[in-house]
Write an enzyme that holds these catalytic residues in place. Sequence first.
Site, PDB file in Angstrom:
ATOM      1  N   GLN A 186      38.968  43.345  40.493  1.00 41.70           N
ATOM      2  CA  GLN A 186      39.232  43.322  39.356  1.00 41.70           C
ATOM      3  C   GLN A 186      38.571  44.495  38.984  1.00 41.70           C
ATOM      4  OE1 GLN A 186      39.363  39.983  36.642  1.00 41.70           O
ATOM      5  NE2 GLN A 186      41.315  39.249  37.214  1.00 41.70           N
TER       6      GLN A 186
ATOM      7  N   HIS B 218      36.967  35.816  36.814  1.00 40.51           N
ATOM      8  CA  HIS B 218      36.922  37.519  36.785  1.00 40.51           C
ATOM      9  C   HIS B 218      35.675  38.636  36.330  1.00 40.51           C
ATOM     10  CE1 HIS B 218      37.647  35.783  32.325  1.00 40.51           C
ATOM     11  NE2 HIS B 218      36.252  35.168  33.185  1.00 40.51           N
TER      12      HIS B 218
ATOM     13  N   TRP C 262      42.325  29.382  35.268  1.00 42.09           N
ATOM     14  CA  TRP C 262      40.992  30.239  36.443  1.00 42.09           C
ATOM     15  C   TRP C 262      40.316  28.880  36.894  1.00 42.09           C
ATOM     16  CZ3 TRP C 262      40.779  32.033  31.096  1.00 42.09           C
ATOM     17  CH2 TRP C 262      41.572  33.272  31.212  1.00 42.09           C
TER      18      TRP C 262
ATOM     19  N   VAL D 125      40.689  37.287  24.088  1.00 40.10           N
ATOM     20  CA  VAL D 125      41.086  38.891  22.835  1.00 40.10           C
ATOM     21  C   VAL D 125      41.797  38.104  21.971  1.00 40.10           C
ATOM     22  CG1 VAL D 125      41.074  40.576  24.911  1.00 40.10           C
ATOM     23  CG2 VAL D 125      42.726  39.050  24.912  1.00 40.10           C
TER      24      VAL D 125
ATOM     25  N   ALA E  92      39.401  45.698  25.661  1.00 38.90           N
ATOM     26  CA  ALA E  92      38.814  45.052  26.605  1.00 38.90           C
ATOM     27  C   ALA E  92      40.033  45.435  26.922  1.00 38.90           C
ATOM     28  CB  ALA E  92      38.111  43.893  26.606  1.00 38.90           C
TER      29      ALA E  92
ATOM     30  N   ARG F  71      38.847  33.335  43.371  1.00 40.59           N
ATOM     31  CA  ARG F  71      39.684  31.748  42.532  1.00 40.59           C
ATOM     32  C   ARG F  71      40.414  30.674  44.119  1.00 40.59           C
ATOM     33  NH1 ARG F  71      43.275  34.750  37.529  1.00 40.59           N
ATOM     34  NH2 ARG F  71      41.362  35.665  37.312  1.00 40.59           N
TER      35      ARG F  71
HETATM   36  C1  FA5 Z   1      41.833  37.883  33.855  1.00 42.32           C
HETATM   37  O1  FA5 Z   1      41.149  37.189  34.173  1.00 42.32           O
HETATM   38  C2  FA5 Z   1      41.445  38.441  32.507  1.00 42.32           C
HETATM   39  N1  FA5 Z   1      40.145  38.395  32.980  1.00 42.32           N
HETATM   40  C3  FA5 Z   1      41.634  40.097  32.517  1.00 42.32           C
HETATM   41  C4  FA5 Z   1      41.597  40.470  30.767  1.00 42.32           C
HETATM   42  C5  FA5 Z   1      40.598  41.190  30.704  1.00 42.32           C
HETATM   43  C6  FA5 Z   1      42.552  40.030  30.100  1.00 42.32           C
HETATM   44  C7  FA5 Z   1      40.349  41.889  29.351  1.00 42.32           C
HETATM   45  C8  FA5 Z   1      42.220  40.550  28.462  1.00 42.32           C
HETATM   46  C9  FA5 Z   1      41.268  40.977  28.069  1.00 42.32           C
HETATM   47  P1  FA5 Z   1      44.118  38.053  35.082  1.00 42.32           P
HETATM   48  O2  FA5 Z   1      43.724  36.154  35.712  1.00 42.32           O
HETATM   49  O3  FA5 Z   1      45.913  37.737  34.531  1.00 42.32           O
HETATM   50  O4  FA5 Z   1      43.241  37.845  33.781  1.00 42.32           O
HETATM   51  O5  FA5 Z   1      43.913  38.301  35.726  1.00 42.32           O
HETATM   52  C10 FA5 Z   1      43.656  39.727  35.957  1.00 42.32           C
HETATM   53  C11 FA5 Z   1      44.401  40.675  37.055  1.00 42.32           C
HETATM   54  O6  FA5 Z   1      44.211  40.260  38.555  1.00 42.32           O
HETATM   55  C12 FA5 Z   1      46.070  40.215  37.661  1.00 42.32           C
HETATM   56  O7  FA5 Z   1      46.408  40.961  36.622  1.00 42.32           O
HETATM   57  C13 FA5 Z   1      46.127  40.825  38.980  1.00 42.32           C
HETATM   58  O8  FA5 Z   1      46.049  41.671  39.034  1.00 42.32           O
HETATM   59  C14 FA5 Z   1      44.136  40.088  39.507  1.00 42.32           C
HETATM   60  N2  FA5 Z   1      44.387  39.439  39.699  1.00 42.32           N
HETATM   61  C15 FA5 Z   1      44.597  37.691  39.029  1.00 42.32           C
HETATM   62  N3  FA5 Z   1      44.738  36.151  40.263  1.00 42.32           N
HETATM   63  C16 FA5 Z   1      44.985  37.143  41.571  1.00 42.32           C
HETATM   64  C17 FA5 Z   1      44.699  36.956  42.928  1.00 42.32           C
HETATM   65  N4  FA5 Z   1      44.909  34.904  42.713  1.00 42.32           N
HETATM   66  N5  FA5 Z   1      44.919  37.145  43.850  1.00 42.32           N
HETATM   67  C18 FA5 Z   1      45.173  39.224  44.334  1.00 42.32           C
HETATM   68  N6  FA5 Z   1      45.154  39.425  42.404  1.00 42.32           N
HETATM   69  C19 FA5 Z   1      44.721  38.760  41.020  1.00 42.32           C
END
Ligand code: FA5
Length: 351
Positions: free
Chosen positions: A222, A182, A161, A265, A319, A208
């Site tokens: 999100q 997130h 992140w 998780v 989650a 981010r």
């Molecule tokens: C997470 O942020 C975890 N908190 C998700 C999670 C929650 C996992 C609970 C398990 C249990 P990740 O970094 O993959 O995971 O981001 C989740 C979603 O946010 C991605 O699948 C995507 O759809 C969106 N996302 C992430 N980064 C970006 C970005 N820079 N721009 C747009 N959408 C994004």
Amino acid sequence: MTEEASVGRVEEVKSKALDELGSIESLEQLEEWRIAYMGRRGQLTQILRGVGSLSPDERRSIGAAANKAKATLEESLTQREQALKDAVVADLSESGAIDVTLPGWPAPLGGLHPTTRIVREICEAFTFMGFQVVEGPEVEWDHYNFEMLNIPKDHPARDMWNTLWVDYTDENGETPMLLRTHTSPMQARIMENQSPPVRVIVPGKCYRYEATDATHEWHFYQVEGLAVDRGITFADLKGTLFEFARRIFGQERKVRFRCDYFPFVEPGVDMSIDCFACSGKGCRICSDTGWIEIMGAGMVHPKVLEAAGYDHNIYTGFAFGMGPERIAMLKYGIDDIRLFYSNDLRFLKQF
Ligand code: FA5
């Protein structure tokens, strides 16, 4: 000074007024006429004002005559006004200056932003299954964004992140404040404040420190989900997310879960749906794989339950976290995430 009042005088004023009204040719003249007879100092108004000082008998007869005259003049005024307005339109129309048959200019109407639409759709799918909607702060503490989620300081998982830190140093010389990367910190905040059972979803904005491209923004939404209770298993996670996918992408959808790593998780998974464009055969949208990844998920890590004060020997939960813009991109065929926040009406008007 009030007019000397008598029934005769009322009739005299009324017939003079009606005579004059007949020869009025414009709306301006009509307004002058109204002021002359029914304005604050108008002739009929003066008579009405004088009625109060008459004897009871005179008051009854003259008052009634004056009120009747006033009603007649008002009605005649309305009729004359309409006739004059109609004549103006007819004139303009005849001379070709205005085409009265053309429709008017439509009043500009706003619409819901595509992110708002998809977030609402996602929330609806989960509230239908009994989830509550909760919101949380965008400016967050390191404590909730990382530490309560089993990501201690200097843990390499923090690299997943890219964080925007707030320029604030506390008394220990640390910078503990950030823009949440997130919506997962809300897992800890909710569990700290609520006893099980918990069943919530959390829509909200995240930030981010990332270079933008067609699928990455530096600020995006999100939707987090959390369910904790006695006896929750991975089968509940699969069933809930499968139902969600069918509600958003159609009843025919298949889902696939594969192992993935998130420190909060265990086990962690990513969830994909079979490509709705090619039904899994392989196409441009699914990069020829037949599958499209839509979210990260997993069973809440025992350490996260413990940190929030839940006994992990009694309670379990799942989650998940998804990016609504990416879901909207898939659903509506949008090929660049940067369109969402570019304020381009050509794009926004399509929703
Ligand atoms: C997470 O942020 C975890 N908190 C998700 C999670 C929650 C996992 C609970 C398990 C249990 P990740 O970094 O993959 O995971 O981001 C989740 C979603 O946010 C991605 O699948 C995507 O759809 C969106 N996302 C992430 N980064 C970006 C970005 N820079 N721009 C747009 N959408 C994004």
